[in-house]
Enzyme design. Structure first.
Site, PDB file in Angstrom:
ATOM      1  N   ASP A  69     -22.352  18.860  46.000  1.00 56.95           N
ATOM      2  CA  ASP A  69     -21.607  17.801  46.486  1.00 56.95           C
ATOM      3  C   ASP A  69     -20.120  17.742  46.434  1.00 56.95           C
ATOM      4  O   ASP A  69     -19.529  17.134  47.520  1.00 56.95           O
ATOM      5  CB  ASP A  69     -22.445  16.558  46.048  1.00 56.95           C
ATOM      6  CG  ASP A  69     -22.102  16.383  44.634  1.00 56.95           C
ATOM      7  OD1 ASP A  69     -21.692  17.581  43.776  1.00 56.95           O
ATOM      8  OD2 ASP A  69     -22.215  15.425  43.926  1.00 56.95           O
ATOM      9  N   HIS A  70     -19.554  18.365  45.560  1.00 54.19           N
ATOM     10  CA  HIS A  70     -18.185  18.562  45.554  1.00 54.19           C
ATOM     11  C   HIS A  70     -17.826  19.352  44.397  1.00 54.19           C
ATOM     12  O   HIS A  70     -18.623  19.836  43.368  1.00 54.19           O
ATOM     13  CB  HIS A  70     -17.722  17.147  45.121  1.00 54.19           C
ATOM     14  CG  HIS A  70     -18.102  16.713  44.069  1.00 54.19           C
ATOM     15  ND1 HIS A  70     -17.651  16.894  42.646  1.00 54.19           N
ATOM     16  CD2 HIS A  70     -19.105  15.473  43.830  1.00 54.19           C
ATOM     17  CE1 HIS A  70     -18.297  15.977  41.831  1.00 54.19           C
ATOM     18  NE2 HIS A  70     -19.168  15.213  42.573  1.00 54.19           N
ATOM     19  N   ASP A  83     -21.780  18.766  36.686  1.00 52.91           N
ATOM     20  CA  ASP A  83     -20.684  17.716  36.804  1.00 52.91           C
ATOM     21  C   ASP A  83     -20.229  17.053  35.592  1.00 52.91           C
ATOM     22  O   ASP A  83     -18.974  17.002  35.426  1.00 52.91           O
ATOM     23  CB  ASP A  83     -20.942  16.647  37.994  1.00 52.91           C
ATOM     24  CG  ASP A  83     -20.015  15.742  38.302  1.00 52.91           C
ATOM     25  OD1 ASP A  83     -19.057  16.295  38.957  1.00 52.91           O
ATOM     26  OD2 ASP A  83     -20.343  14.498  38.040  1.00 52.91           O
ATOM     27  N   ASP A  92     -24.417  19.317  41.268  1.00 54.29           N
ATOM     28  CA  ASP A  92     -23.370  18.437  41.262  1.00 54.29           C
ATOM     29  C   ASP A  92     -22.280  19.157  40.534  1.00 54.29           C
ATOM     30  O   ASP A  92     -22.383  19.237  39.343  1.00 54.29           O
ATOM     31  CB  ASP A  92     -23.714  17.456  40.380  1.00 54.29           C
ATOM     32  CG  ASP A  92     -23.127  16.220  40.914  1.00 54.29           C
ATOM     33  OD1 ASP A  92     -21.849  16.168  40.824  1.00 54.29           O
ATOM     34  OD2 ASP A  92     -23.790  14.936  40.990  1.00 54.29           O
ATOM     35  N   HIS A  98     -16.366  17.523  34.186  1.00 55.69           N
ATOM     36  CA  HIS A  98     -15.510  16.120  33.781  1.00 55.69           C
ATOM     37  C   HIS A  98     -14.983  16.495  31.988  1.00 55.69           C
ATOM     38  O   HIS A  98     -13.826  16.023  31.803  1.00 55.69           O
ATOM     39  CB  HIS A  98     -16.232  14.977  33.761  1.00 55.69           C
ATOM     40  CG  HIS A  98     -16.269  14.613  35.161  1.00 55.69           C
ATOM     41  ND1 HIS A  98     -15.272  14.082  35.920  1.00 55.69           N
ATOM     42  CD2 HIS A  98     -17.522  14.323  35.972  1.00 55.69           C
ATOM     43  CE1 HIS A  98     -15.549  13.478  37.146  1.00 55.69           C
ATOM     44  NE2 HIS A  98     -16.758  13.727  37.286  1.00 55.69           N
ATOM     45  N   SER A 142     -19.611  11.422  44.041  1.00 56.84           N
ATOM     46  CA  SER A 142     -20.912  11.759  44.347  1.00 56.84           C
ATOM     47  C   SER A 142     -21.858  10.872  45.457  1.00 56.84           C
ATOM     48  O   SER A 142     -22.424  11.068  45.948  1.00 56.84           O
ATOM     49  CB  SER A 142     -21.882  11.620  43.071  1.00 56.84           C
ATOM     50  OG  SER A 142     -21.240  13.059  42.405  1.00 56.84           O
ATOM     51  N   GLU A 167     -31.458  18.051  42.074  1.00 56.34           N
ATOM     52  CA  GLU A 167     -30.166  18.207  41.551  1.00 56.34           C
ATOM     53  C   GLU A 167     -29.875  18.386  40.084  1.00 56.34           C
ATOM     54  O   GLU A 167     -30.716  17.973  39.396  1.00 56.34           O
ATOM     55  CB  GLU A 167     -29.500  16.410  41.660  1.00 56.34           C
ATOM     56  CG  GLU A 167     -28.181  16.849  41.253  1.00 56.34           C
ATOM     57  CD  GLU A 167     -27.512  15.319  40.947  1.00 56.34           C
ATOM     58  OE1 GLU A 167     -26.305  15.021  41.365  1.00 56.34           O
ATOM     59  OE2 GLU A 167     -27.912  14.475  40.448  1.00 56.34           O
TER      60      GLU A 167
END
Length: 619
Positions: A323-324, A281, A49, A285, A97, A276
């Site tokens: 996912d991104h 992720d 992620d 952030h 997500s 995952e």
């Protein structure tokens, strides 16, 4: 005009020809046996992620320089890279997500915050649900709460990723064999006490046959065929924090995937497992390079476990992606705008060599510490000495990440997601085509479904039909009860029989003359999206039309009121569940077609033999 004898001879020869073609056709066409039908038996689908290519590169450098030599080490992900994945949501380039997970699980684009639904709000079956429906064992693993967006997108359907009440109940009744991650408070309690509805869903987990474990030792010791592990109230620790601070209670991602495979491979039909690395992720952030690098390396360890299994067994595909992207991480920042070509490894890459702790954990450790103590902790966990006054102030203000950025010349463009293409890696057995090039995120579940011989469209038609219209066509009354918003249900009445279909579960309670007769279990959950009910309508109709004249009333469940019991619901586990017999979804029409040709061939041969004999006797 041809003679009767000639005609009969032709019939005989035609029959023999058809029969011979049938055998040849049968030998060359995949039918129903596992060995012929499935070159690929298992799929392990790993999602990092928020991992951009920039931070992945930094993790590679970190891994490479640990022995003091550059260029002699690489990650497991390096060996299987096959392309890039485009990550847009339905109407924009930068996804969150929830729609990203929906695209990766179901092949459908959707809107921000939405789990497992199209842009029109219709549920679509996921690759995990199609695998479960076709008899494969399934599992999900995450380092976040197991109800978080990505694992939720594979195992539930909701209008909002924040609808944890619906998500966790759908997961509970999905009949997955393995669930491992964080988020125990969503199943056990809220605010330190019992859940707001007064229920402890961990008892439901156990009643459904799972071995419920809460630490690494319990997980490793379990011999159950169904395993549910929740190792933290919310998310698991960053991997650097787990190892540096000797957190023995939480398993690593690699340990979780190793255990999951051990459980899932017991199923001879095969398995599907989604894994995952969630907190890459979260670190992105926070613009925290240390936290992200540590969790990328932990994710790569999990990839290595998957690859070792696939290479040993040669019946398993491993698909790895993201996912991104997140944060726009770069090696190089505003300080290197000029002079970047003079920047040495010592001035940049070697400055990340001693990362050992996430920024979040460091900030919690320095509370009430003196300046000198803080400097010592910076040296211990990041390797930096001669801390300047500016760097010390950053650290004291909860911004140790700024110190890392200054020292290693690292940059970030945002604290949010970004729209760039991301990593794709595929390992497939010999003779199985890999997914390559730059592909859309919706193509990954299609690739997996194709290799597992799963039909996503047919799975969707089976599991998530709109219920009201179909049931009213059966002359049944259909109503939705939402008096209790946390536990809505559908009532289906036909004559003296009433079905109570519990939403977000697979349970159907059966009443005759307002007395409870039995509980039934559907192959998947029933859900309410807006005011529209979806579920496995065929199975519900079968239950509705089933003769219960010989049924007996369970005294423990006997209701003496004048209506269906409003107190039973998805938090209650029935004592005895009657599950309808189901067959796997067909993938092709080969079995039916070849069977017809066999019968035609045999019939033609028989007709020819009979007529030839008759003619011979007459002669």
């Amino acid at each position: 005009m041809i003679s009767k004898k000639t005609r009969n001879t032709l019939i005989y020869k035609l029959g023999a020809f058809l029969l011979g073609c049938t055998f040849i056709f049968g030998l060359s066409t995949p039918i129903s046996t596992k060995a012929e039908e499935k070159t690929v038996k298992n799929v392990i689908y790993l999602i990092a992620d928020g991992m951009s290519d920039g931070i992945l590169t930094a993790a590679k450098y970190y891994n490479d320089i640990q022995d003091g030599t550059l260029g002699n080490d690489k990650l497991s992900m390096d060996d299987i890279r096959s392309g890039f994945v485009k990550t847009s949501w339905a109407n924009g380039p930068i996804t969150d997500s929830a729609p990203a997970g929906t695209a990766l699980s179901s092949s459908y684009k959707t809107n921000p915050g939405v789990i497992g639904l199209t842009t029109e709000g219709k549920p679509k079956a996921t690759i995990l649900e199609a695998a479960e429906l076709n008899g494969l064992s399934t599992g999900i693993i995450a380092t976040s709460e197991i109800t978080h967006a990505t694992p939720a997108a594979f195992s539930s359907h909701a209008e909002s990723r924040q609808d944890y009440n619906s998500i966790m109940k759908q997961q509970l009744y999905k009949d997955m064999e393995v669930v491992l991650g964080g988020g125990s408070e969503f199943f056990e309690s809220t605010g330190g006490g019992k859940r707001s509805d007064g229920k402890d869903l961990t008892e439901n987990i156990k009643a459904l046959g799972y071995d419920y474990v809460t630490n690494k030792s319990e997980m490793k010791e379990s011999n159950s065929d169904k395993l549910w592990g929740l190792f933290a109230k919310r998310d698991l620790a960053y991997d650097f924090d787990r190892t540096t601070l000797n957190n023995e209670e939480e398993p690593s991602l690699a340990e979780m995937i190793e255990k999951a495979i051990q459980v899932l491979e017991k199923d001879e039909d095969g398995f599907f497992l989604m894994v995952e690395g969630s907190k890459i992720d979260w670190a992105a952030h926070a613009n925290d390079p240390s936290g992200a690098i540590g969790d990328i390396l932990a994710f790569d360890d999990a990839v290595e476990i998957a690859l070792n299994y696939a290479k040993e067994n040669q019946d398993t595909i491993v698909v790895v992606t993201t996912d991104h992207a997140n944060s726009g991480f770069t090696i190089g920042n505003e300080s290197t705008t000029s002079g970047y070509d003079d920047l040495t490894f010592e001035e940049s890459i070697m400055q990340i060599k001693d990362f050992k702790l996430s920024a979040e954990k460091f900030t919690s450790l320095i509370k009430d510490k003196t300046d000198e103590e803080i400097k010592e902790l910076i040296k211990a966990y990041y390797g930096y000495t001669d801390i300047t006054d500016e760097e010390l102030e950053y650290a004291k203000n909860g911004q140790i990440n700024e110190v890392m950025k200054i020292r290693a010349k690292l940059g970030y463009s945002t604290g949010g997601h970004t729209g760039g293409d991301v990593y794709l890696g595929v390992y497939a057995p010999y003779g199985v085509e890999k997914l390559r090039g730059t592909v859309d995120n919706t193509e990954l579940p299609k690739y997996i479904a194709s290799n597992l011989k799963l039909n996503l469209d047919l799975a969707n038609e089976t599991l998530y039909e709109e219920m009201k219209t179909k049931l009213e066509a059966e002359n049944a009354e259909f109503t939705v009860n939402t008096d209790d918003l946390e536990n809505p249900y559908f009532l289906i009445k036909k004559g003296s029989k009433t079905l109570k279909v519990i939403t977000n579960s697979n349970i159907v309670e059966v009443y005759v003359d307002n007395k409870k007769i039995e509980d039934n279990e559907l192959t998947s959950v029933s859900i309410l999206i807006g005011d529209i009910a979806y579920g496995n309508v065929k199975e519900v109709i079968d239950i509705l039309n089933k003769d219960v004249s010989n049924g007996t009333i369970d005294d423990d469940n006997n209701n003496t009121n004048n209506g269906v019991d409003d107190n039973s619901g998805s938090n209650k586990i029935p004592i005895s569940i009657k599950k309808p017999s189901t067959s796997k979804l067909p993938y092709t029409g080969a079995v039916v077609g070849s069977g017809f040709v066999v019968l035609l061939g045999i019939g033609s041969v028989a007709a020819g033999v009979y007529t030839l004999k008759n003619n011979k006797n007459k002669q």
